[in-house]
Design a protein around this motif. Structure first.
Motif, PDB file in Angstrom:
ATOM      1  N   ASN A  87      50.411  45.999 115.655  1.00  0.00           N
ATOM      2  CA  ASN A  87      50.705  45.117 117.048  1.00  0.00           C
ATOM      3  C   ASN A  87      49.657  45.843 118.319  1.00  0.00           C
ATOM      4  O   ASN A  87      50.402  44.511 119.290  1.00  0.00           O
ATOM      5  CB  ASN A  87      52.300  45.548 117.190  1.00  0.00           C
ATOM      6  CG  ASN A  87      53.621  45.444 116.350  1.00  0.00           C
ATOM      7  OD1 ASN A  87      53.135  44.033 116.060  1.00  0.00           O
ATOM      8  ND2 ASN A  87      54.004  45.902 115.837  1.00  0.00           N
ATOM      9  N   HIS A  88      49.449  46.080 118.452  1.00  0.00           N
ATOM     10  CA  HIS A  88      49.155  46.848 119.844  1.00  0.00           C
ATOM     11  C   HIS A  88      47.168  45.888 119.821  1.00  0.00           C
ATOM     12  O   HIS A  88      45.949  46.226 120.382  1.00  0.00           O
ATOM     13  CB  HIS A  88      48.851  47.989 119.689  1.00  0.00           C
ATOM     14  CG  HIS A  88      49.160  48.659 120.032  1.00  0.00           C
ATOM     15  ND1 HIS A  88      49.421  50.275 119.895  1.00  0.00           N
ATOM     16  CD2 HIS A  88      50.799  48.428 120.731  1.00  0.00           C
ATOM     17  CE1 HIS A  88      50.654  50.245 120.490  1.00  0.00           C
ATOM     18  NE2 HIS A  88      51.490  49.627 121.160  1.00  0.00           N
ATOM     19  N   ILE A  89      46.664  44.996 117.973  1.00  0.00           N
ATOM     20  CA  ILE A  89      45.470  44.208 118.628  1.00  0.00           C
ATOM     21  C   ILE A  89      46.221  43.528 119.291  1.00  0.00           C
ATOM     22  O   ILE A  89      46.480  41.964 118.801  1.00  0.00           O
ATOM     23  CB  ILE A  89      44.852  43.739 117.135  1.00  0.00           C
ATOM     24  CG1 ILE A  89      44.707  45.145 116.564  1.00  0.00           C
ATOM     25  CG2 ILE A  89      44.167  43.305 117.225  1.00  0.00           C
ATOM     26  CD1 ILE A  89      42.917  45.814 116.074  1.00  0.00           C
TER      27      ILE A  89
ATOM     28  N   SER B 205      40.810  49.777 111.965  1.00  0.00           N
ATOM     29  CA  SER B 205      41.069  51.771 112.539  1.00  0.00           C
ATOM     30  C   SER B 205      42.558  51.571 112.898  1.00  0.00           C
ATOM     31  O   SER B 205      42.961  52.424 113.357  1.00  0.00           O
ATOM     32  CB  SER B 205      40.514  52.460 113.538  1.00  0.00           C
ATOM     33  OG  SER B 205      40.077  50.541 113.804  1.00  0.00           O
TER      34      SER B 205
ATOM     35  N   VAL C 115      51.957  49.977 114.352  1.00  0.00           N
ATOM     36  CA  VAL C 115      52.188  50.100 115.856  1.00  0.00           C
ATOM     37  C   VAL C 115      51.121  49.924 116.086  1.00  0.00           C
ATOM     38  O   VAL C 115      50.362  48.632 117.238  1.00  0.00           O
ATOM     39  CB  VAL C 115      52.291  51.533 115.908  1.00  0.00           C
ATOM     40  CG1 VAL C 115      52.263  51.512 117.430  1.00  0.00           C
ATOM     41  CG2 VAL C 115      53.802  51.924 115.551  1.00  0.00           C
ATOM     42  N   ASP C 116      50.009  49.826 115.504  1.00  0.00           N
ATOM     43  CA  ASP C 116      48.708  50.366 115.493  1.00  0.00           C
ATOM     44  C   ASP C 116      48.076  48.877 115.252  1.00  0.00           C
ATOM     45  O   ASP C 116      47.718  48.031 116.303  1.00  0.00           O
ATOM     46  CB  ASP C 116      47.804  50.514 114.742  1.00  0.00           C
ATOM     47  CG  ASP C 116      47.455  52.084 114.494  1.00  0.00           C
ATOM     48  OD1 ASP C 116      47.968  52.661 115.519  1.00  0.00           O
ATOM     49  OD2 ASP C 116      47.292  52.704 113.754  1.00  0.00           O
TER      50      ASP C 116
END
Lengths: 190, 154
Positions: B140-142, B132, B137-138
């Motif tokens: 880097n947020h993991i 998902s 950005v997505d």
């Protein structure tokens, strides 16, 4: 959830953290500044909201703050403990440090929205004598609320939205030493 | 004031590169002549906003005609997975040492074993979670918290 949820924190490492913090040197230059509380006034917020065209510039407090960043070594040492505390509550979320500040007496962070990072936030704050507050505008009722800190630790959760009609305007003023450690909690793990 | 230029280009090995230069070197001149370079006066907007530390450089796909930078998300996901694997391996190494230290403490050993298993399973968990992720950005947020808290968990 559209408001701020707050609770007490009970963790065995918090006293240890504070004792260690008290051994670090604090630069209290801010003490000599004129009173900074007006940066958190309702009128300032109303002016900012009128400037909605400058929305992107108001996501962060930028220079509109007087505070000190906490000692990096202290944060590095305790980060895993704060993360573990949150991990138990949010087991399928990534937990990212988003701020670690020391507000000395008369320190503040002006009104801003953080709309560029729209996630659940958790802020754990320590107020030496409780003479400090987190102030926000409820995005649903538009009421401005002063949420006073406990003496000692306070934990707050709030959701940051990037929708212009749901912006979470907030600011901080402190008339005492106030530590603030914040995390973004992003529910992105399966 | 010195006028630096920023080059986003493909080298002879077909690898995406970023170079700050005043005078271009031989390989860069070759790329410019072959229309395999984006030359700008400042850092590309995409890099500034999405990847300021150039963590995903090897996932860049250049659109030289429109001076655009696109991302190969599959390559970008592998970069994140590689980073997580490295951190995971360091954590496992530290837990190996802890296991040795607590050799005679059965309870502790069980806890360590449990955390080690969670760490071993981590790349699969992360890989599933990345389905998902649609942009940098997505990705880097993991950051699975266990990579920070493994020592607190034992």
């Amino acid at each position: 959830m559209s408001e701020v949820i707050r609770s007490n924190i009970e963790c065995d490492f918090l006293d240890e953290f504070i004792n260690e913090f008290k051994t670090t040197k604090i630069n209290n230059d801010i003490l000599t500044h004129p009173n900074n509380e007006h940066h958190c006034s309702d009128d300032i917020l109303f002016d900012l909201i009128k400037k909605s065209k400058e929305f992107e510039n108001l996501q962060k407090a930028n220079e509109n703050k007087k505070l000190i960043y906490l000692d990096r070594k202290l944060i590095q040492k305790y980060n895993s403990k704060f993360v573990y505390f949150l991990q138990k509550k949010f087991p399928t979320s990534s937990i990212l440090l988003s701020g670690n500040f020391l507000y000395p007496k008369n320190g503040y962070m002006g009104w801003h929205t953080n709309a560029d990072t729209p996630y659940l936030r958790c802020y754990m704050t320590y107020s030496e004598n409780g003479d400090s507050y987190f102030k926000y505008r409820n995005p649903t009722s538009n009421k401005i609320i002063i949420d006073n800190d406990n003496i000692g630790w306070t934990l707050r959760y709030f959701i940051i939205s990037n929708k212009i009609e749901e912006l979470f305007w907030h600011c901080v003023y402190s008339n005492t030493n106030r530590i603030s450690i914040g995390y973004r909690i992003i529910n992105n793990l399966k | 004031m010195i006028n630096y230029k920023h080059a986003y280009w493909i080298n002879r090995n077909s690898e995406p590169c970023y170079t700050v230069f005043i005078t271009p070197h031989e390989q860069l001149i070759e790329a410019i002549n072959n229309n395999n370079a984006i030359i700008l006066d400042e850092i590309h907007d995409f890099v500034k906003k999405s990847d300021p530390n150039l963590n995903f450089l090897s996932a860049y796909v250049f659109d030289f005609e429109n001076k655009n930078i696109l991302i190969n998300m599959e390559v970008a996901k592998q970069i994140v997975l590689g980073y997580i694997r490295n951190r995971r391996n360091e954590a496992l190494k530290e837990l190996d040492a802890e296991q040795f230290r607590f050799m005679v403490n059965q309870d502790k050993l069980l806890k360590i074993d449990n955390v080690k298993q969670q760490l071993r399973d981590l790349p699969i968990q992360v890989s599933n979670s990345m389905s998902s992720c649609f942009n940098l950005v997505d990705l880097n947020h993991i950051l699975p918290p266990i990579l920070l808290s493994y020592k607190e968990m034992i």
